[in-house]
Design a protein around this motif. Structure first.
Motif, mmCIF file in Angstrom:
data_model
loop_
_atom_site.group_PDB
_atom_site.id
_atom_site.type_symbol
_atom_site.label_atom_id
_atom_site.label_comp_id
_atom_site.label_asym_id
_atom_site.label_seq_id
_atom_site.Cartn_x
_atom_site.Cartn_y
_atom_site.Cartn_z
ATOM 1 N N SER A 46 64.482 -53.970 37.651
ATOM 2 C CA SER A 46 63.871 -55.118 36.971
ATOM 3 C C SER A 46 62.711 -55.692 37.787
ATOM 4 O O SER A 46 61.731 -56.179 37.222
ATOM 5 N N ARG B 213 59.906 -53.378 36.940
ATOM 6 C CA ARG B 213 59.500 -53.581 35.527
ATOM 7 C C ARG B 213 58.709 -54.892 35.372
ATOM 8 O O ARG B 213 57.662 -54.933 34.726
ATOM 9 N N ASP B 214 59.193 -55.976 35.994
ATOM 10 C CA ASP B 214 58.578 -57.290 35.776
ATOM 11 C C ASP B 214 57.319 -57.510 36.616
ATOM 12 O O ASP B 214 56.376 -58.132 36.173
ATOM 13 N N PRO C 23 54.455 -53.362 36.313
ATOM 14 C CA PRO C 23 54.648 -52.558 35.093
ATOM 15 C C PRO C 23 53.945 -51.196 35.135
ATOM 16 O O PRO C 23 54.437 -50.237 34.531
ATOM 17 N N HIS D 258 56.260 -48.934 36.822
ATOM 18 C CA HIS D 258 57.395 -48.678 35.933
ATOM 19 C C HIS D 258 57.067 -47.498 35.017
ATOM 20 O O HIS D 258 57.852 -46.560 34.861
ATOM 21 N N LYS D 259 55.865 -47.531 34.479
ATOM 22 C CA LYS D 259 55.449 -46.442 33.583
ATOM 23 C C LYS D 259 55.291 -45.125 34.370
ATOM 24 O O LYS D 259 55.695 -44.059 33.900
ATOM 25 N N HIS E 94 58.610 -43.481 34.839
ATOM 26 C CA HIS E 94 59.082 -42.821 33.612
ATOM 27 C C HIS E 94 58.304 -41.533 33.372
ATOM 28 O O HIS E 94 58.874 -40.508 33.009
ATOM 29 N N GLU F 22 65.908 -44.266 32.959
ATOM 30 C CA GLU F 22 66.581 -45.555 33.019
ATOM 31 C C GLU F 22 67.797 -45.478 32.107
ATOM 32 O O GLU F 22 67.661 -45.125 30.925
#
Ligand SMILES: Cc1cc2nc3c(=O)[nH]c(=O)nc-3n(C[C@H](O)[C@H](O)[C@H](O)COP(=O)(O)OP(=O)(O)OC[C@H]3O[C@@H](n4cnc5c(N)ncnc54)[C@H](O)[C@@H]3O)c2cc1C
Length: 492
Positions: free
Chosen positions: A68, A71-72, A75, A78-79, A82, A88
């Motif tokens: 988190s 992610r927060d 970002p 985060h991408k 992935h 996740e």
């Protein structure tokens, strides 16, 4: 004026410090003795040499707090994770069968997600992200063994460091802030101690050795279904965990108590490792040769401790301008999977205090207070649990051992109350998982009367009435496993 930050180590904590501190008006230099990552994540897994990170090829799982935070606050990263294949696994996917049908998502469930990835894949992506941040540069293949120190004021101040590279003269780098993110084998605390600075240390054994082997799913094969068969557990004489990862990879870790000398000597052999896994249902279905194939040898690792270093003494910083972040400041038994989350949280705590104030004493004190507030409760709980596990492992070796009432009571509370309650009640599961994922202190749930009441009610429920809420047997007793593996029952 530009603030110069020198970070020793570009592992998880060092990269985290760059993520938390990078902004206009600051220059960040990360110095790492290891080579930079190869270009592809598969080559990184196979060949990236990290003498400074001995745990690189051991199983890693990443908790909700880390996910988190990324992610927060980051970002783009985060991408990137992935895109690199990291997966996740959200709260719903981890639910036991009894809870899946009536599940209704709440807003905070999004924070209860695991990130499954090989450690090399995670670090590869974070590194690529940090390389894009403004005014961040890397110096690799370079070690830092000494710091520059000024004694002009009452409290000594670190004012820089010396970079050592093969074939070059040592180079002094001046800095306003020096961060030690050089990991579990940091030598800088000892260096400061040699300068007469008292940095106290608490150190407790984790009591285990770690053995990991990596596997890959065969073409067309999928992971086993998520049912009640536990992918992790504690058999007393051995602990096991399956770690799903990215790009069809997964690994298994077997943690052996230090006192199990025969088992720990044998288990490093791939055939013994696989035979042990085959005897444990939660591992066996993963390594079934029709489903997966091993892709590495068995990696072993010992010398695991819970460590906490104190850089504030009697209410005052021991030194100004110097901060230890991640494993160089605090370490926990890897079984709990908290090291990278702690390192990243710690780095962001440093980012907050450095952004809030330029006063060196305030920075040191606030950093210390917040680490104690946000990280210390996890450390203390792990120390306590490890001491219990070390005692249990010792008693496993004694066939005549009968546990005392307190040990029986604790075991029953875990197995007959907490276990079935988390498998049948979403409220209880959510409350306990918040502590597990480091989103709140590990014992916060004990402060919620309804949750405690539900757990106690479950404890009082007769076993017959909650039969379906127990997992299948984790694996063979010690005697049976040792005989299957052809090992001596008694420790040498
Ligand atoms: C067996 C094992 C399994 C683990 N499993 C998990 C898990 O499942 N989940 C989890 O979250 N955590 C896990 N951890 C913990 C996690 O790996 C660490 O907490 C994390 O790597 C700490 O990050 P760090 O940046 O402090 O140190 P590291 O990641 O070790 O990085 C230190 C860096 O400093 C560099 N360096 C060292 N000395 C110098 C020097 N003198 N000069 C310049 N550079 C230097 C090194 O080369 C390295 O790049 C595990 C740990 C172990 C031991």
């Amino acid at each position: 004026m530009v603030e110069r930050v020198a970070v020793i180590g570009a592992g998880i904590a060092g990269l985290g410090v760059a993520m938390a501190l990078a902004r206009d008006g600051r220059e960040i230099t990360l110095i790492d003795r290891d080579a930079p990552p190869p270009q592809s994540i598969e080559t990184a897994f196979e060949t990236w040499e990290r003498k400074g990170v001995t745990q690189l090829r051991h199983s890693h799982v990443f908790l909700g707090r880390l996910v988190s935070l990324i992610r927060d606050k980051h970002p783009v990263l985060h991408k990137m994770l992935h895109d690199a294949g990291a997966r996740e696994i959200d709260f719903e996917e981890t639910l036991p069968p009894a809870l899946r049908d009536n599940y209704k998502r709440t807003e905070s469930d999004k924070d209860l997600a695991f990130l499954f990835s090989r450690r090399t894949t995670l670090e590869h992506a974070i590194r690529a992200y940090v390389e894009t941040l403004p005014a961040v540069r890397f110096i690799t293949g370079a070690a830092v063994r000494t710091l520059s120190i000024s004694r002009a004021a009452n409290i000594p101040a670190v004012t820089g460091l010396t970079i050592e590279r093969d074939g070059r003269a040592p180079e002094i780098l001046d800095a306003d802030i020096v961060v030690d993110a050089s990991g579990r084998n940091s030598i800088l605390t000892d260096w400061l101690r040699d300068q007469g600075l008292t940095i106290e240390e608490e150190k407790n054994p984790a009591g285990i050795l770690y053995f990991t082997r990596h596997y890959k799913l065969r073409e067309g094969q999928t992971e086993p279904p998520r049912d009640l068969t536990p992918g992790a557990g504690d058999l007393g004489y051995i602990k096991f965990g399956v770690f799903p990862a990215d790009n069809r990879h997964f690994s298994i870790t077997l943690a052996v108590p230090e006192i199990e000398t025969a088992l720990r000597a044998a288990i490093v052999k791939p055939e013994v490792f696989d035979a042990t896994c085959t005897a444990i249902p939660g591992c066996a279905r993963w390594i079934d040769p029709a489903r997966a194939e091993p892709v590495t040898k068995v990696f072993g690792m010992g010398n695991l401790h819970n460590v906490w270093r104190h850089f504030v003494r009697d209410g005052a910083p021991v030194v100004h301008g110097f901060f230890a972040v991640g494993d160089s400041a605090l370490r926990t038994n890897p079984l709990y999977g908290r090291g990278c989350s702690s390192a990243m949280m710690h780095a962001h705590l440093l980012g907050d205090v450095v952004n809030e104030t330029s006063d060196p004493t305030e920075r040191a004190l606030r950093f210390n207070t917040r680490a104690k507030r946000d990280l210390r409760p996890f450390w203390e709980m792990i120390v306590k649990q490890d001491l219990g596990a070390i005692r249990r492992a010792k008693s496993e070796q004694d066939p005549a051992y009968t546990p005392r009432w307190k040990a029986r009571w604790i075991k029953s509370f875990a197995e007959d109350a907490i276990g079935p309650a988390t498998r049948s009640n979403l409220g209880v599961l959510r409350a306990i998982m918040k502590g597990f994922h480091m989103l709140e202190a590990p014992s916060t749930w004990l402060g919620h009367p309804t949750i405690v009441m539900r757990v106690l009610l479950m404890w009082m429920t007769p076993k017959r009435a909650k039969e379906k809420l127990y997992p299948p047997k984790l694996g063979p007793e010690r005697r049976e496993m040792f005989s299957r593996l052809g090992l001596q029952q008694r420790a040498a």
